[in-house]
Design a protein around this motif. Structure first.
Motif, PDB file in Angstrom:
ATOM      1  N   ARG A  18      -4.825  -8.406 -18.695  1.00 44.93           N
ATOM      2  CA  ARG A  18      -5.707  -9.321 -17.942  1.00 44.93           C
ATOM      3  C   ARG A  18      -7.127  -8.773 -17.974  1.00 44.93           C
ATOM      4  NH1 ARG A  18      -3.339 -10.281 -12.226  1.00 44.93           N
ATOM      5  NH2 ARG A  18      -5.301 -11.384 -12.058  1.00 44.93           N
ATOM      6  N   PHE A  19      -7.982  -9.472 -18.694  1.00 43.74           N
ATOM      7  CA  PHE A  19      -9.362  -9.066 -18.870  1.00 43.74           C
ATOM      8  C   PHE A  19     -10.121  -9.075 -17.545  1.00 43.74           C
ATOM      9  CE2 PHE A  19     -13.810  -9.995 -20.156  1.00 43.74           C
ATOM     10  CZ  PHE A  19     -14.038  -8.831 -20.868  1.00 43.74           C
ATOM     11  N   GLU A  20      -9.780  -9.995 -16.641  1.00 43.71           N
ATOM     12  CA  GLU A  20     -10.495 -10.080 -15.361  1.00 43.71           C
ATOM     13  C   GLU A  20     -10.277  -8.837 -14.493  1.00 43.71           C
ATOM     14  OE1 GLU A  20      -6.672 -12.505 -14.803  1.00 43.71           O
ATOM     15  OE2 GLU A  20      -8.225 -12.382 -16.317  1.00 43.71           O
ATOM     16  N   LEU A  21      -9.138  -8.178 -14.649  1.00 39.39           N
ATOM     17  CA  LEU A  21      -8.924  -6.928 -13.913  1.00 39.39           C
ATOM     18  C   LEU A  21      -9.814  -5.809 -14.463  1.00 39.39           C
ATOM     19  CD1 LEU A  21      -5.045  -6.810 -13.390  1.00 39.39           C
ATOM     20  CD2 LEU A  21      -6.818  -7.376 -11.729  1.00 39.39           C
ATOM     21  N   LEU A  22     -10.039  -5.815 -15.766  1.00 43.20           N
ATOM     22  CA  LEU A  22     -10.970  -4.852 -16.356  1.00 43.20           C
ATOM     23  C   LEU A  22     -12.378  -5.108 -15.845  1.00 43.20           C
ATOM     24  CD1 LEU A  22     -11.598  -2.555 -18.318  1.00 43.20           C
ATOM     25  CD2 LEU A  22     -11.873  -4.297 -20.105  1.00 43.20           C
ATOM     26  N   ILE A  23     -12.768  -6.374 -15.761  1.00 41.84           N
ATOM     27  CA  ILE A  23     -14.085  -6.732 -15.224  1.00 41.84           C
ATOM     28  C   ILE A  23     -14.205  -6.273 -13.775  1.00 41.84           C
ATOM     29  CG2 ILE A  23     -15.624  -8.649 -14.644  1.00 41.84           C
ATOM     30  CD1 ILE A  23     -15.404  -8.040 -17.646  1.00 41.84           C
ATOM     31  N   ASP A  24     -13.156  -6.462 -12.981  1.00 37.91           N
ATOM     32  CA  ASP A  24     -13.173  -5.992 -11.591  1.00 37.91           C
ATOM     33  C   ASP A  24     -13.309  -4.475 -11.520  1.00 37.91           C
ATOM     34  OD1 ASP A  24     -12.959  -8.530 -10.555  1.00 37.91           O
ATOM     35  OD2 ASP A  24     -10.780  -8.440 -10.297  1.00 37.91           O
ATOM     36  N   ALA A  25     -12.631  -3.762 -12.420  1.00 41.06           N
ATOM     37  CA  ALA A  25     -12.724  -2.304 -12.453  1.00 41.06           C
ATOM     38  C   ALA A  25     -14.147  -1.867 -12.786  1.00 41.06           C
ATOM     39  CB  ALA A  25     -11.741  -1.733 -13.470  1.00 41.06           C
ATOM     40  N   LEU A  26     -14.763  -2.516 -13.767  1.00 40.60           N
ATOM     41  CA  LEU A  26     -16.140  -2.179 -14.126  1.00 40.60           C
ATOM     42  C   LEU A  26     -17.104  -2.504 -12.994  1.00 40.60           C
ATOM     43  CD1 LEU A  26     -16.207  -3.372 -17.843  1.00 40.60           C
ATOM     44  CD2 LEU A  26     -16.068  -1.025 -16.977  1.00 40.60           C
ATOM     45  N   ASP A  27     -16.871  -3.620 -12.309  1.00 34.62           N
ATOM     46  CA  ASP A  27     -17.716  -4.004 -11.173  1.00 34.62           C
ATOM     47  C   ASP A  27     -17.606  -2.981 -10.049  1.00 34.62           C
ATOM     48  OD1 ASP A  27     -19.435  -5.790  -9.685  1.00 34.62           O
ATOM     49  OD2 ASP A  27     -17.658  -6.352  -8.534  1.00 34.62           O
ATOM     50  N   LEU A  28     -16.418  -2.464  -9.859  1.00 27.09           N
ATOM     51  CA  LEU A  28     -16.196  -1.466  -8.820  1.00 27.09           C
ATOM     52  C   LEU A  28     -16.949  -0.165  -9.107  1.00 27.09           C
ATOM     53  CD1 LEU A  28     -14.533  -0.979  -6.221  1.00 27.09           C
ATOM     54  CD2 LEU A  28     -12.713  -0.107  -7.682  1.00 27.09           C
ATOM     55  N   CYS A  29     -17.242   0.103 -10.377  1.00 24.56           N
ATOM     56  CA  CYS A  29     -17.923   1.340 -10.772  1.00 24.56           C
ATOM     57  C   CYS A  29     -19.424   1.302 -10.519  1.00 24.56           C
ATOM     58  CB  CYS A  29     -17.688   1.616 -12.255  1.00 24.56           C
ATOM     59  SG  CYS A  29     -15.999   2.061 -12.622  1.00 24.56           S
ATOM     60  N   VAL A  30     -19.977   0.149 -10.200  1.00 26.30           N
ATOM     61  CA  VAL A  30     -21.421   0.056  -9.959  1.00 26.30           C
ATOM     62  C   VAL A  30     -21.707   0.537  -8.537  1.00 26.30           C
ATOM     63  CG1 VAL A  30     -23.408  -1.490  -9.820  1.00 26.30           C
ATOM     64  CG2 VAL A  30     -21.646  -1.875 -11.553  1.00 26.30           C
ATOM     65  N   PRO A  31     -22.500   1.596  -8.399  1.00 22.38           N
ATOM     66  CA  PRO A  31     -22.788   2.105  -7.050  1.00 22.38           C
ATOM     67  C   PRO A  31     -23.801   1.206  -6.339  1.00 22.38           C
ATOM     68  CG  PRO A  31     -23.997   3.373  -8.671  1.00 22.38           C
ATOM     69  CD  PRO A  31     -23.130   2.413  -9.439  1.00 22.38           C
ATOM     70  N   PRO A  32     -23.964   1.380  -5.028  1.00 21.74           N
ATOM     71  CA  PRO A  32     -25.033   0.657  -4.328  1.00 21.74           C
ATOM     72  C   PRO A  32     -26.381   0.973  -4.968  1.00 21.74           C
ATOM     73  CG  PRO A  32     -23.595   1.796  -2.772  1.00 21.74           C
ATOM     74  CD  PRO A  32     -23.190   2.237  -4.139  1.00 21.74           C
ATOM     75  N   LEU A  33     -27.305   0.024  -4.933  1.00 23.80           N
ATOM     76  CA  LEU A  33     -28.593   0.205  -5.594  1.00 23.80           C
ATOM     77  C   LEU A  33     -29.333   1.444  -5.098  1.00 23.80           C
ATOM     78  CD1 LEU A  33     -29.980  -3.426  -5.968  1.00 23.80           C
ATOM     79  CD2 LEU A  33     -29.046  -1.934  -7.725  1.00 23.80           C
ATOM     80  N   SER A  34     -29.274   1.702  -3.792  1.00 21.04           N
ATOM     81  CA  SER A  34     -29.985   2.880  -3.289  1.00 21.04           C
ATOM     82  C   SER A  34     -29.380   4.164  -3.858  1.00 21.04           C
ATOM     83  CB  SER A  34     -29.983   2.908  -1.761  1.00 21.04           C
ATOM     84  OG  SER A  34     -28.668   2.895  -1.264  1.00 21.04           O
TER      85      SER A  34
END
Length: 125
Positions: A18-34
């Motif tokens: 499921r490609f969308e789970l990979l996208i969710d995993a990558l999204d989770l890796c983005v830290p808060p902007l600060s």
């Protein structure tokens, strides 16, 4: 959250194909902007210090380019979507907000919180 859910999402994205789970995993890796800004400042500082003691300028150039791209992305997003919500004079206070967050991030590194603190919510009647 990253430590807990990233391995699960990556494993399940491969297992379930499921490609969308990979996208969710990558999204989770983005830290808060600060935090991203604080990390960039740290990398830029370390790169500059190494350059001062004789290392190559390449790391400083790459770090500065990344910072310029980051700044361009933020200003582009602000000008396209947030000029009415966040006036320019308030946008210019963001560096002070980032500086105020540094002790929070240092506290997390020194003594991370291990328990869940439930946020008080207004009850909807």
């Amino acid at each position: 959250m990253i430590r807990t859910y990233l391995p699960i999402l990556l494993k399940e994205s491969v297992y379930q194909k499921r490609f969308e789970l990979l996208i969710d995993a990558l999204d989770l890796c983005v830290p808060p902007l600060s935090l991203l800004v604080v990390m960039w400042l740290g990398i830029m500082t370390i790169s500059s210090l190494f350059t001062l003691v004789g290392a190559s300028w390449i790391s400083v150039i790459i770090s500065a380019t990344a910072g310029l791209c980051f700044l361009t992305a933020i200003l582009t997003a602000w000008s396209g979507f947030a000029t009415k919500i966040l006036p320019l004079n308030q946008l210019l206070t963001v560096p002070f907000y980032v500086l105020k967050k540094i002790p929070v991030y240092l506290q997390f590194l020194i003594k991370p919180q291990n328990i869940w603190i439930r946020t008080e919510r207004d009850s909807v009647s």
